[in-house]
Design a protein around this motif. Structure first.
Motif, PDB file in Angstrom:
ATOM      1  N   GLN A  64       0.810  -1.213   0.000  1.00  0.00           N
ATOM      2  CA  GLN A  64       0.000   0.000   0.000  1.00  0.00           C
ATOM      3  C   GLN A  64       0.846   1.267   0.000  1.00  0.00           C
ATOM      4  N   SER A  65       2.169   1.132  -0.070  1.00  0.00           N
ATOM      5  CA  SER A  65       3.063   2.287  -0.080  1.00  0.00           C
ATOM      6  C   SER A  65       4.415   1.828  -0.616  1.00  0.00           C
ATOM      7  N   PRO A  66       5.285   2.767  -1.010  1.00  0.00           N
ATOM      8  CA  PRO A  66       6.628   2.366  -1.446  1.00  0.00           C
ATOM      9  C   PRO A  66       7.398   1.626  -0.363  1.00  0.00           C
ATOM     10  N   ALA A  67       7.249   2.061   0.887  1.00  0.00           N
ATOM     11  CA  ALA A  67       7.948   1.381   1.981  1.00  0.00           C
ATOM     12  C   ALA A  67       7.462  -0.053   2.133  1.00  0.00           C
ATOM     13  N   GLN A  68       6.151  -0.265   1.991  1.00  0.00           N
ATOM     14  CA  GLN A  68       5.626  -1.622   2.070  1.00  0.00           C
ATOM     15  C   GLN A  68       6.098  -2.467   0.892  1.00  0.00           C
ATOM     16  N   ALA A  69       6.254  -1.844  -0.281  1.00  0.00           N
ATOM     17  CA  ALA A  69       6.769  -2.587  -1.436  1.00  0.00           C
ATOM     18  C   ALA A  69       8.188  -3.067  -1.165  1.00  0.00           C
ATOM     19  N   ALA A  70       9.024  -2.186  -0.574  1.00  0.00           N
ATOM     20  CA  ALA A  70      10.400  -2.585  -0.236  1.00  0.00           C
ATOM     21  C   ALA A  70      10.402  -3.679   0.820  1.00  0.00           C
ATOM     22  N   ALA A  71       9.541  -3.536   1.837  1.00  0.00           N
ATOM     23  CA  ALA A  71       9.472  -4.546   2.892  1.00  0.00           C
ATOM     24  C   ALA A  71       8.988  -5.889   2.335  1.00  0.00           C
ATOM     25  N   ALA A  72       8.021  -5.849   1.419  1.00  0.00           N
ATOM     26  CA  ALA A  72       7.528  -7.085   0.814  1.00  0.00           C
ATOM     27  C   ALA A  72       8.614  -7.776   0.001  1.00  0.00           C
ATOM     28  N   ALA A  73       9.470  -6.983  -0.632  1.00  0.00           N
ATOM     29  CA  ALA A  73      10.556  -7.574  -1.409  1.00  0.00           C
ATOM     30  C   ALA A  73      11.475  -8.394  -0.513  1.00  0.00           C
ATOM     31  N   TRP A  74      11.792  -7.855   0.676  1.00  0.00           N
ATOM     32  CA  TRP A  74      12.650  -8.598   1.596  1.00  0.00           C
ATOM     33  C   TRP A  74      11.906  -9.770   2.205  1.00  0.00           C
ATOM     34  N   GLN A  75      10.601  -9.617   2.432  1.00  0.00           N
ATOM     35  CA  GLN A  75       9.820 -10.692   3.032  1.00  0.00           C
ATOM     36  C   GLN A  75       9.683 -11.882   2.087  1.00  0.00           C
ATOM     37  N   LEU A  76       9.414 -11.603   0.796  1.00  0.00           N
ATOM     38  CA  LEU A  76       9.243 -12.685  -0.170  1.00  0.00           C
ATOM     39  C   LEU A  76      10.576 -13.255  -0.635  1.00  0.00           C
ATOM     40  N   GLY A  77      11.620 -12.437  -0.561  1.00  0.00           N
ATOM     41  CA  GLY A  77      12.911 -12.862  -1.074  1.00  0.00           C
ATOM     42  C   GLY A  77      13.113 -12.421  -2.506  1.00  0.00           C
ATOM     43  N   LEU A  78      14.360 -12.109  -2.825  1.00  0.00           N
ATOM     44  CA  LEU A  78      14.697 -11.639  -4.165  1.00  0.00           C
ATOM     45  C   LEU A  78      15.378 -12.758  -4.952  1.00  0.00           C
ATOM     46  N   PRO A  79      15.128 -12.806  -6.271  1.00  0.00           N
ATOM     47  CA  PRO A  79      14.181 -11.986  -7.034  1.00  0.00           C
ATOM     48  C   PRO A  79      12.741 -12.382  -6.723  1.00  0.00           C
ATOM     49  N   LEU A  80      11.818 -11.513  -7.159  1.00  0.00           N
ATOM     50  CA  LEU A  80      10.399 -11.787  -7.025  1.00  0.00           C
ATOM     51  C   LEU A  80       9.695 -11.331  -8.293  1.00  0.00           C
ATOM     52  N   VAL A  81       8.400 -11.639  -8.387  1.00  0.00           N
ATOM     53  CA  VAL A  81       7.617 -11.304  -9.573  1.00  0.00           C
ATOM     54  C   VAL A  81       6.662 -10.176  -9.223  1.00  0.00           C
ATOM     55  N   ALA A  82       6.620  -9.132 -10.054  1.00  0.00           N
ATOM     56  CA  ALA A  82       5.680  -8.024  -9.887  1.00  0.00           C
ATOM     57  C   ALA A  82       4.659  -8.076 -11.022  1.00  0.00           C
ATOM     58  N   LYS A  83       3.375  -7.934 -10.653  1.00  0.00           N
ATOM     59  CA  LYS A  83       2.294  -7.966 -11.635  1.00  0.00           C
ATOM     60  C   LYS A  83       1.327  -6.840 -11.340  1.00  0.00           C
ATOM     61  N   TRP A  84       0.688  -6.355 -12.384  1.00  0.00           N
ATOM     62  CA  TRP A  84      -0.423  -5.425 -12.214  1.00  0.00           C
ATOM     63  C   TRP A  84      -1.704  -6.241 -12.139  1.00  0.00           C
ATOM     64  N   SER A  85      -2.547  -5.898 -11.194  1.00  0.00           N
ATOM     65  CA  SER A  85      -3.733  -6.703 -10.923  1.00  0.00           C
ATOM     66  C   SER A  85      -4.621  -6.850 -12.154  1.00  0.00           C
ATOM     67  N   ARG A  86      -4.809  -5.758 -12.907  1.00  0.00           N
ATOM     68  CA  ARG A  86      -5.658  -5.794 -14.097  1.00  0.00           C
ATOM     69  C   ARG A  86      -4.839  -5.353 -15.317  1.00  0.00           C
ATOM     70  N   PRO A  87      -4.117  -6.273 -15.928  1.00  0.00           N
ATOM     71  CA  PRO A  87      -3.180  -5.889 -16.999  1.00  0.00           C
ATOM     72  C   PRO A  87      -3.855  -5.279 -18.217  1.00  0.00           C
ATOM     73  N   TRP A  88      -5.138  -5.541 -18.408  1.00  0.00           N
ATOM     74  CA  TRP A  88      -5.817  -4.979 -19.590  1.00  0.00           C
ATOM     75  C   TRP A  88      -6.003  -3.463 -19.466  1.00  0.00           C
ATOM     76  N   LEU A  89      -5.754  -2.895 -18.287  1.00  0.00           N
ATOM     77  CA  LEU A  89      -5.879  -1.451 -18.106  1.00  0.00           C
ATOM     78  C   LEU A  89      -4.570  -0.704 -18.366  1.00  0.00           C
ATOM     79  N   ILE A  90      -3.474  -1.419 -18.579  1.00  0.00           N
ATOM     80  CA  ILE A  90      -2.183  -0.766 -18.801  1.00  0.00           C
ATOM     81  C   ILE A  90      -2.228   0.020 -20.108  1.00  0.00           C
ATOM     82  N   PRO A  91      -1.929   1.321 -20.082  1.00  0.00           N
ATOM     83  CA  PRO A  91      -1.942   2.092 -21.330  1.00  0.00           C
ATOM     84  C   PRO A  91      -0.756   1.742 -22.209  1.00  0.00           C
ATOM     85  N   ALA A  92      -0.960   1.836 -23.499  1.00  0.00           N
ATOM     86  CA  ALA A  92       0.120   1.543 -24.443  1.00  0.00           C
ATOM     87  C   ALA A  92       1.125   2.680 -24.466  1.00  0.00           C
ATOM     88  N   GLY A  93       2.364   2.340 -24.786  1.00  0.00           N
ATOM     89  CA  GLY A  93       3.402   3.350 -24.978  1.00  0.00           C
ATOM     90  C   GLY A  93       4.020   3.901 -23.711  1.00  0.00           C
TER      91      GLY A  93
END
Length: 523
Positions: free
Chosen positions: A147-176
């Motif tokens: 829910q924040s950049p700090a939580q993203a960094a903490a999650a990276a250490w919690q899950l272990g690196l490397p990890l996979v990042a995904k957008w929840s609804r990829p069909w909404l990603i704008p082109a370009g």
């Protein structure tokens, strides 16, 4: 091949602007070969798909970014042109979700599976899918939603690196925008930076445990679930090639029956009450042997033609048979059948020959798309390479300009500082001379370079280029220039030299990064 009802046409709907989506061509050929009238609602301009002899009629698609209401309006126009009930086959996520939108109106004039309303969106949304898998008991990578950049960094250490990042609804990603639906993150700082792009992506960021790819680990399952919950027209397959490598669309696939995977899919679809066509992606964990569900696509996958069985059945033919109340034949699997996308794997296309292989574009009974592919593909690749080269050259030019401005700022500031000091010394000397001579008023005062009068300038002193802070620096220097004001009296303190640190060039030069060659919806 079991005979389809050729009195009922099919309407193939695709909103995504991907001219090289071979799954669309597969659906056109599959139904057209069975004698079904095929209407294509897709952007066929510049695409080999529109050259197929099995396309009966093309219709303008909804515009990019169209809402469910816009898509429904286009379908009503198509239904009026077709003028009789037709089987509707959505071919991408946007169209599949619009057809099954919660609270949406059923598409009048079209035949559709009896899908629970809103279920397609739940399984296509990667955050919802993780929750559904946990509830049903289907293996899924551990998933966190920061829910924040700090939580993203903490999650990276919690899950272990490397990890996979995904957008929840990829069909909404704008082109370009250079955003990809799925990326591998190798540092906490990367996770933070990716989270900051959430407003661009249009949906939340998910971080998942990384399951490494490898031989025998990437699997997929295609099928059609009929009204009674039975699965037809598909099976389990193994991914032997992908683009991009390790994650992305299947370039080489092999039909590989697996009883454990088939049982897992049957249990999952039964728990959901799912009906219709599906395309599932799995990754097997070597340590546990379990198949982890990565993606659930409520539509035909691009490589669905791999699973045409000995009875001529695949998922779109199964859909048409079921919705027109025709009996579905018993499964007749063809293990080791191979599917190759030749524009991504040309050498593999040449290597695999025989009746157990199907190419995505080339077919003896429909040669025009295959002939058109290579010219259009060469133009597409050349354009993408030119765009990449242009981006690289622009970044390098901006970097060189920034370096030149910074260097110019340093040299010019030093020159102005020295000139201001010399002007102050000249003012003190002139005041002393005026006092010794008994003059009542001060005489002419030389400027910083010894010239007479306010208009005198040192020809070696070049006006600097504009950089951030330049106007402020000039104002401060102008206030201390002795040639623009009367000399200070002898008792006045001498003006101190102006010392200004040059402002650094703006941090507006983007770092080089990878671009998304193909949309996730091309899988």
């Amino acid at each position: 091949m079991h005979r389809l009802d050729d009195r009922v046409p099919a309407v193939l709907l695709r909103v995504d602007r991907n001219p090289f989506h071979h799954g669309t061509l597969g659906a056109v050929r599959s139904l057209g070969r069975a004698g079904v009238e095929v209407h294509l609602v897709a952007d066929s301009e510049g695409s080999p798909v529109g050259r197929s002899r099995f396309v009966s009629q093309t219709h303008p698609p909804p515009p990019p970014g169209a809402s469910a209401a816009d898509i429904a309006a286009v379908l009503r126009q198509v239904a009026a042109r077709v003028s009789r009930p037709a089987v509707l086959v959505p071919l991408d996520d946007v169209s599949a979700l619009a057809v099954n939108a919660p609270g949406g109106e059923p598409c009048a004039g079209f035949l559709l599976p009896r899908q629970p309303r809103g279920l397609a969106e739940r399984v296509a949304d990667k955050a919802e899918l993780a929750a559904v898998c946990e509830r049903v008991g289907v293996p899924h990578p551990v998933t966190l939603m920061p829910q924040s950049p700090a939580q993203a960094a903490a999650a990276a250490w919690q899950l272990g690196l490397p990890l996979v990042a995904k957008w929840s609804r990829p069909w909404l990603i704008p082109a370009g925008r250079g955003l990809r639906s799925t990326v591998v993150v190798r540092s906490a700082r990367e996770a933070e930076a990716l989270y900051l792009r959430t407003p661009e992506a249009g949906s939340p960021l998910l971080l998942q445990t990384y399951l490494p790819p490898g031989p025998d680990r990437d699997w997929f399952f295609h099928g059609y679930v009929d009204g009674a919950g039975a699965t037809h027209g598909g099976g389990a397959g193994r991914k032997h090639g992908a683009w991009p490598r390790g994650a992305g669309l299947t370039t080489v696939g092999r039909w590989t029956p697996d009883a454990r995977l088939e049982a897992l899919v049957g249990r999952f679809t039964h728990a959901l009450g799912y009906r219709g066509i599906l395309d599932l992606d799995f990754r097997r964990d070597d340590t546990t042997g379990r198949y982890h569900l990565l993606d659930f696509n409520p539509r035909p996958g691009a490589q669905f033609r791999l699973f045409e069985d000995a009875a001529g059945l695949d998922v779109v033919r199964a859909l048409h048979l079921d919705l027109t109340n025709r009996p579905l034949p018993a499964p007749a699997p063809l293990p080791d059948r191979v599917f190759v996308v030749e524009n991504y794997a040309p050498l593999r296309a040449l290597r695999h020959r025989g009746p157990d292989r199907e190419l995505a574009w080339h077919a003896p009974d429909d040669r025009a798309p295959g002939r058109a592919l290579w010219g259009l593909w060469a133009r597409h690749v050349s354009l993408r390479l030119a765009q990449r080269a242009g981006r690289v050259l622009r970044v390098r030019a901006l970097t060189r300009r920034a370096t030149a401005i910074a260097a110019d700022a340093s040299v010019t500031t030093a020159a102005y500082t020295a000139a201001a000091g010399a002007g102050a010394a000249g003012a003190r000397a002139a005041g002393a001379r005026a006092t010794g001579a008994g003059a009542g008023t001060a005489g002419a005062v030389t400027g910083p370079a010894g010239g007479a009068g306010a208009g005198s300038r040192d020809p070696a002193l070049v006006r600097p280029r504009s950089w951030p802070g330049a106007d402020r620096l000039r104002a401060r220097l102008r206030a201390g220039r002795t040639s623009d004001q009367a000399p200070a009296p002898p008792s006045s303190p001498a003006p101190s030299p102006v010392s200004v640190r040059p402002t650094a060039p703006p941090a507006c030069f983007p770092a080089r990064g990878a671009t998304d060659d193909e949309r996730a919806s091309s899988r």
